[in-house]
Each structure stands twice: as structure tokens, then as C-alpha cells.
Design an enzyme around this catalytic site. Structure first.
Site, PDB file in Angstrom:
ATOM      1  N   THR A  16       0.843  -1.191   0.000  1.00 56.20           N
ATOM      2  CA  THR A  16       0.000   0.000   0.000  1.00 56.20           C
ATOM      3  C   THR A  16       0.885   1.250   0.000  1.00 56.20           C
ATOM      4  OG1 THR A  16      -0.198   0.300   2.412  1.00 56.20           O
ATOM      5  CG2 THR A  16      -1.719  -1.264   1.354  1.00 56.20           C
ATOM      6  N   GLY A  17       0.309   2.352  -0.461  1.00 58.88           N
ATOM      7  CA  GLY A  17       1.080   3.590  -0.537  1.00 58.88           C
ATOM      8  C   GLY A  17       2.206   3.513  -1.546  1.00 58.88           C
ATOM      9  N   SER A  20       4.476   6.557  -4.118  1.00 58.72           N
ATOM     10  CA  SER A  20       5.520   7.522  -3.771  1.00 58.72           C
ATOM     11  C   SER A  20       6.253   7.067  -2.516  1.00 58.72           C
ATOM     12  CB  SER A  20       4.926   8.922  -3.547  1.00 58.72           C
ATOM     13  OG  SER A  20       4.069   8.914  -2.415  1.00 58.72           O
ATOM     14  N   GLY A  21       7.344   7.744  -2.208  1.00 55.05           N
ATOM     15  CA  GLY A  21       8.025   7.585  -0.935  1.00 55.05           C
ATOM     16  C   GLY A  21       8.467   6.161  -0.640  1.00 55.05           C
ATOM     17  N   TYR A 174      -0.722  11.661  15.066  1.00 59.79           N
ATOM     18  CA  TYR A 174       0.224  10.822  14.325  1.00 59.79           C
ATOM     19  C   TYR A 174       0.895   9.815  15.255  1.00 59.79           C
ATOM     20  CZ  TYR A 174       3.961   9.556  11.076  1.00 59.79           C
ATOM     21  OH  TYR A 174       4.806   8.860  10.254  1.00 59.79           O
TER      22      TYR A 174
END
Length: 301
Positions: A16-17, A20-21, A174
């Protein structure tokens, strides 16, 4: 990490995600090891760009062509539907890496009324993982990696108000979500038991130069994230550690632990609290049942 060329050949890895990054770098690292990578992202255009980068990384590895599926992981309904699609993959799933993450300075809510960071960073991995657990348990060596953060060390779970409707702090929310990642991994490992073929890890990526937290314009928090980036490593550094967790035969059944750079690391005292881990599991199930209505996910026991 040792070379390990071809170590994941014939295995299916969901990330997942992955547009990018750390997520994109991880997808590329897994493809270099020969895996068939299925990336998850929100935006079709970014997914197409990421797909080309993963294909380039896989060149010469013997990996099958990568693919992408689209879902907004702030929506539990979309996450549930994504899990259903992934669960129908004929080849099965060998590795699930939850890299998708978000930071918001201001309190925002998902379409289902959930605080965005708690929804994306914790509830989506919780829902996706538990829904796909039968598929991961059906392979000889299933691996689950949930990307947490050193920020879990200052995290506190707001048991009565996890969506933090009062006294919102972006950094506090966070930290809560990252602590939830570690507690989830520990409780999942406990529920799976010593005889399980599934190994589950929480991964600390360290300080990384990514775009997370840069959507705050000229706010002090946005400035802090910009300064933080200057000291960060490239996403490829934690990606190699995550790929090691996903592939190293030596780490099979080293489950429920917290890792950085493919080395075991002690998490915070709060992350080691077994009662908090059980309580969070129950809380997460309750929130998901309410968000999804009747027929929400049942927990593993």
C-alpha cells in the site's frame, strides 16, 4: 541486506502507498527480488507513473509484470472492497506491506467520520490485514509488514476519543496512530500463535526524506517537516530493510517484533503492554463495525 536475487520469485507482494516515498521504493525493492508486485494507490495517474518505475526496477529479475489497484484508504468501505478484490487473486498473497500513511496538521475527518490519521495509518492496515489473513495463512511463508515510526514513542491511545475531537494535535494524532501500529502487530502475532506460518513485523523506517507533512504551507508544522527532510535518508534505505523482513528466510517466525534496518529494536514501554494491545484490537473492531454497518469484519481469536 544480502543480495537475495530471485528470493521472492513466484511470490505475490501487495504494497500500500506504492505511488511515492517508502511505498514506491519498497515495491521496487520487492520487484528486484523477483516478486509479482501489486501496488495500491489513490490516483490513477500517479499509479501509472509508479508502475513504470517498478517495471524498470524489475528488469532482469524475472519478476512478472507489476500491477496496481486503486483505493482511498481513508474510507473503510473502499478498504473492505479492496480486500475483497485482492482476496480473489488466483495466485494468492504471500506478502502484505502496509506503507500508506498520512500526516495532517489540522483535524480532518474521513467520509465515515473517522479522524484521517487514525483511519489511514491504523484502521486501514488493521482491516486489510485481518481480511486477507486467510490468504496469507494459506501460503507456506506468509509475511506481514506494518510500517510504524519512532513517533510511536510519544504516542498515547485516546481510548474514549480516538478521533481526538477535543484538543487536537496533528503530531499527537500521528503518534497515536503509529503506536497503534505496533500494538496491532503484537496482538496479531499473539492471536496467530506459535504454530502459524505467518510472520508479522512492525518496521521503523527511521528519518526519511519524503513529502509527508508538506501540505501545510507556511505553518510551523510544515516548516518543521521541511527541516526534518534535510536530515532524512532516501526512501530506498528503509525499503531495503522492509524487503529484508519480507524475504529473509532467517526471519521466518521472528514474529510480533519491532525492527529497523532489518534489525530487532526495542519499542516503547507502551507498545509492549499486552492489555493495551488487546484493548486496541477490540476498540478497532468496534469502530469498524460502526463505520461499515452490519456485516463488518470479525476479529481473529
Amino acid at each position: 541486506m544480502p543480495d537475495g536475487s530471485g528470493r521472492l520469485r513466484g511470490r505475490v507482494c501487495v504494497v500500500t502507498g506504492a505511488t511515492s516515498g517508502i511505498g514506491l521504493a519498497t515495491a521496487a525493492a520487492l520487484a528486484r527480488l523477483g516478486a509479482r508486485v501489486i501496488g495500491i494507490g489513490r490516483d490513477a495517474g500517479r499509479a501509472e507513473t509508479a508502475l513504470r518505475r517498478i517495471e524498470a526496477a524489475a528488469a532482469g529479475s524475472g519478476a512478472p509484470p507489476p500491477a496496481f489497484d486503486l483505493a482511498d484508504l481513508s474510507s473503510m468501505a473502499e478498504t473492505r472492497d479492496l480486500a475483497a478484490r485482492l482476496g480473489a487473486i488466483p495466485e494468492g498473497i504471500d506478502v502484505l506491506v502496509s506503507c500508506a500513511g498520512v500526516f495532517t496538521n489540522r483535524r480532518t475527518l474521513s467520509s465515515e467520520g473517522l479522524e484521517t490519521q487514525f483511519a489511514v495509518n491504523h484502521l486501514a492496515p488493521f482491516l486489510l490485514t485481518t481480511a486477507l489473513l486467510p490468504r496469507l495463512s494459506a501460503v507456506p511463508d506468509g509475511r506481514i509488514v506494518v510500517v510504524s515510526s519512532a513517533s510511536h514513542r510519544f504516542g498515547r491511545i485516546r481510548w474514549v476519543d480516538p478521533s481526538r475531537s477535543l484538543g487536537y494535535s496533528g503530531l499527537g494524532a500521528y503518534g497515536q496512530s503509529k503506536l497503534a501500529n505496533v500494538l496491532f502487530v503484537r496482538e496479531l502475532a499473539r492471536r496467530l500463535g506459535a504454530g502459524s506460518t505467518v510472520t508479522v513485523f512492525a518496521a521503523d523506517p527511521g528519518l526519511v526524506n519524503t513529502d509527508m507533512g508538506l501540505k501545510h504551507g507556511r505553518s510551523l508544522t510544515g516548516l518543521g517537516w521541511r527541516l526534518r527532510r534535510l536530515a532524512g535518508t532516501s526512501p530506498e534505505v528503509p525499503a531495503e530493510g522492509i524487503a529484508c523482513l519480507a524475504s529473509s528466510p532467517e526471519l521466518r517466525r521472528r514474529t510480533g517484533l519491532y525492527w529497523k534496518d532489518c534489525r530487532e529494536l526495542a519499542p516503547s514501554t507502551r507498545a509492549l503492554d499486552p492489555e493495551a494491545a488487546r484493548r486496541l484490537w477490540d476498540l478497532s473492531e468496534g469502530i469498524l463495525r460502526e463505520a461499515l454497518g452490519r456485516g463488518g469484519p470479525a476479529g481473529n481469536s
